[in-house]
Design an enzyme around this catalytic site. Sequence first.
Site, PDB file in Angstrom:
ATOM      1  N   GLY A  86       0.767  -1.241   0.000  1.00 11.90           N
ATOM      2  CA  GLY A  86       0.000   0.000   0.000  1.00 11.90           C
ATOM      3  C   GLY A  86       0.791   1.280   0.000  1.00 11.90           C
TER       4      GLY A  86
ATOM      5  N   GLU B 266       3.795  -7.020   1.681  1.00 15.84           N
ATOM      6  CA  GLU B 266       3.407  -7.283   0.293  1.00 15.84           C
ATOM      7  C   GLU B 266       3.515  -6.013  -0.546  1.00 15.84           C
ATOM      8  OE1 GLU B 266      -0.644  -8.427   0.993  1.00 15.84           O
ATOM      9  OE2 GLU B 266      -0.115 -10.425   1.706  1.00 15.84           O
ATOM     10  N   PRO B 267       4.708  -5.438  -0.668  1.00 16.85           N
ATOM     11  CA  PRO B 267       4.829  -4.196  -1.435  1.00 16.85           C
ATOM     12  C   PRO B 267       4.722  -4.450  -2.937  1.00 16.85           C
ATOM     13  CG  PRO B 267       6.999  -4.979  -0.831  1.00 16.85           C
ATOM     14  CD  PRO B 267       6.013  -5.921  -0.172  1.00 16.85           C
ATOM     15  N   GLY B 268       4.044  -3.573  -3.632  1.00 14.82           N
ATOM     16  CA  GLY B 268       3.952  -3.666  -5.089  1.00 14.82           C
ATOM     17  C   GLY B 268       4.414  -2.372  -5.731  1.00 14.82           C
ATOM     18  N   ARG B 269       3.527  -1.388  -5.670  1.00 17.90           N
ATOM     19  CA  ARG B 269       3.774  -0.112  -6.339  1.00 17.90           C
ATOM     20  C   ARG B 269       5.102   0.541  -5.923  1.00 17.90           C
ATOM     21  NH1 ARG B 269      -0.610   3.023  -8.170  1.00 17.90           N
ATOM     22  NH2 ARG B 269      -1.923   1.748  -6.824  1.00 17.90           N
TER      23      ARG B 269
ATOM     24  N   ARG C 192      -4.711   3.526 -15.956  1.00 19.75           N
ATOM     25  CA  ARG C 192      -4.886   4.221 -14.683  1.00 19.75           C
ATOM     26  C   ARG C 192      -5.556   5.595 -14.799  1.00 19.75           C
ATOM     27  NH1 ARG C 192      -1.249   5.718 -11.788  1.00 19.75           N
ATOM     28  NH2 ARG C 192      -2.287   5.275  -9.836  1.00 19.75           N
TER      29      ARG C 192
ATOM     30  N   TYR D 202      -8.788   5.614 -12.626  1.00 13.07           N
ATOM     31  CA  TYR D 202      -8.669   6.259 -11.319  1.00 13.07           C
ATOM     32  C   TYR D 202      -8.408   7.755 -11.421  1.00 13.07           C
ATOM     33  CZ  TYR D 202      -6.968   1.419 -10.368  1.00 13.07           C
ATOM     34  OH  TYR D 202      -6.780   0.063 -10.302  1.00 13.07           O
TER      35      TYR D 202
ATOM     36  N   CYS E 263     -11.479   5.375 -29.179  1.00 17.73           N
ATOM     37  CA  CYS E 263     -12.721   6.130 -29.329  1.00 17.73           C
ATOM     38  C   CYS E 263     -13.524   6.154 -28.037  1.00 17.73           C
ATOM     39  CB  CYS E 263     -13.525   5.565 -30.493  1.00 17.73           C
ATOM     40  SG  CYS E 263     -12.659   5.880 -32.033  1.00 17.73           S
TER      41      CYS E 263
ATOM     42  N   TYR F 196       0.950  -1.448 -12.181  1.00 22.74           N
ATOM     43  CA  TYR F 196      -0.440  -1.323 -12.643  1.00 22.74           C
ATOM     44  C   TYR F 196      -0.482  -0.667 -14.024  1.00 22.74           C
ATOM     45  CZ  TYR F 196      -0.907  -2.445  -7.749  1.00 22.74           C
ATOM     46  OH  TYR F 196      -0.772  -3.056  -6.540  1.00 22.74           O
TER      47      TYR F 196
HETATM   48  C1  PLP Z   1      -2.710  -4.935  -4.363  1.00 19.86           C
HETATM   49  C2  PLP Z   1      -2.278  -5.608  -3.114  1.00 19.86           C
HETATM   50  C3  PLP Z   1      -1.007  -5.372  -2.589  1.00 19.86           C
HETATM   51  C4  PLP Z   1      -0.023  -4.394  -3.198  1.00 19.86           C
HETATM   52  O1  PLP Z   1      -0.425  -3.091  -3.046  1.00 19.86           O
HETATM   53  P1  PLP Z   1       0.590  -1.904  -3.408  1.00 19.86           P
HETATM   54  O2  PLP Z   1      -0.180  -0.688  -3.159  1.00 19.86           O
HETATM   55  O3  PLP Z   1       0.947  -2.069  -4.859  1.00 19.86           O
HETATM   56  O4  PLP Z   1       1.774  -2.038  -2.533  1.00 19.86           O
HETATM   57  C5  PLP Z   1      -0.629  -6.079  -1.455  1.00 19.86           C
HETATM   58  N1  PLP Z   1      -1.467  -6.953  -0.868  1.00 19.86           N
HETATM   59  C6  PLP Z   1      -2.701  -7.201  -1.338  1.00 19.86           C
HETATM   60  C7  PLP Z   1      -3.563  -8.181  -0.636  1.00 19.86           C
HETATM   61  C8  PLP Z   1      -3.152  -6.544  -2.471  1.00 19.86           C
HETATM   62  O5  PLP Z   1      -4.388  -6.773  -2.917  1.00 19.86           O
END
Ligand code: PLP
Length: 420
Positions: A240, A275-278, A315, A319, A344, A373
Amino acid sequence: MNYFDLKNGVLHAEDVALPDIAAAVGTPVYIYSRATLERHAQVFRAGLSALDNPHLAFAVKSNPNLAVLKVLARQGYGADVVSGGEMDRALAAGMAPEHIVFSGVGKTAEEIVRALNAGIGQFNIESEEEGRELATLANALNYQANAVLRINPDVDAGTHGKISTGKADNKFGVGIHRAPEIYGRLNALPGLNMRGVAVHIGSQLTSLEPLETAFTKVGILIAELRDHGHKITHVDLGGGLGVRYRDGDNPPEPAEYGAMVARVTKDWGVRLMFEPGRVIAGNAGVLLTRVIRVKPGSGNAPFAIVDAAMNDLARPALYDAWHDFDAVEPNGRKMTTNIVGPVCETGDTFAMGREIDVVEANDLGVFRTAGAYGATMASTYNSRGLVPEVLVDGDKFAVVAERISPETILAAEHVPDWLK
Ligand SMILES: *Cc1c(COP(=O)(O)O)cnc(C)c1O
């Protein structure tokens, strides 16, 4: 910090000039920087250095490209997956099954069985119903599935509504007040090794406050669960953490996040999971695009029509997200422009009334912070192809996902005999 910089007036990814990639691969194309991915992976890990052996699971949904996963696997990251397809990718990238966490509200029985057989490390259960099904399937196959219960702490993450996941009316997790009774019932089932809880309240968080509120609630819940005699050994704090998309964005640094986590969790006595993503992938990628033409608008701002569209980078349409746009060879002059794609739909708009580098037909530009994303949300809307992906490493680059042409997509469609 990232490695997309001007060198001799030309935007580079590390040591590769972006026009070279455009010439070799065409546009639009996503470009990722290995050095940036590695740097972000290391900075995030360093931010958590006060914790004892945290488990880091990259959120595959943010960027599931196999080569990107390989880079992160080599940094010691596991994976947070939300489908069987993502699990396959994490395994294909060489991540150890026990380092994979399986999240998501709609795991099917088939996906659960595949994950059990693959030996993945942990199931993040999102409902009592799912927990019961997991227990039945695991028990039938003679497995003890490691599981944690995802709780919904009813906290407003203060982010865009479509990427908030921790409010009571969101579909994720079980309400925190119901968690103790549900946990107790699941803990009694054979086939499950209930070992803790998980929380993830949303994405692109730019303040630590909602995270701290949620984690504090989790701490109270852990104490309550222990009072009920449960052994809590693992707590997954989700992802997050936000990134900087534009000037003025001021997301917390991983070190500030880590300090807050260390403070809030100091007496928990558990292994923490993340669980880092972004925060890992976002600023490690750009979407390279070419201006098709510029046409006058009704006001002062013309429309710069680029060859990337909402199907390639969803995105902004999904969003209202902002992506900085920079010319690849800026001449120092600026103009106020609306940047749009060819699809279009009026929603196929990247920016309105934006001050950007002057660009003309055939000029190259990039949308920044497109590594998370981005490509993964691409579609073929308007019968456009699927955008390719390139990974840069120093002075070399490779196509790590091929462009899927409209012809290839068309070839997978069939007219039934009775319609011929
Ligand atoms: C999407 C998600 C993440 C990653 O979120 P980021 O904002 O990209 O860090 C981690 N855990 C769960 C369960 C998610 O759905």
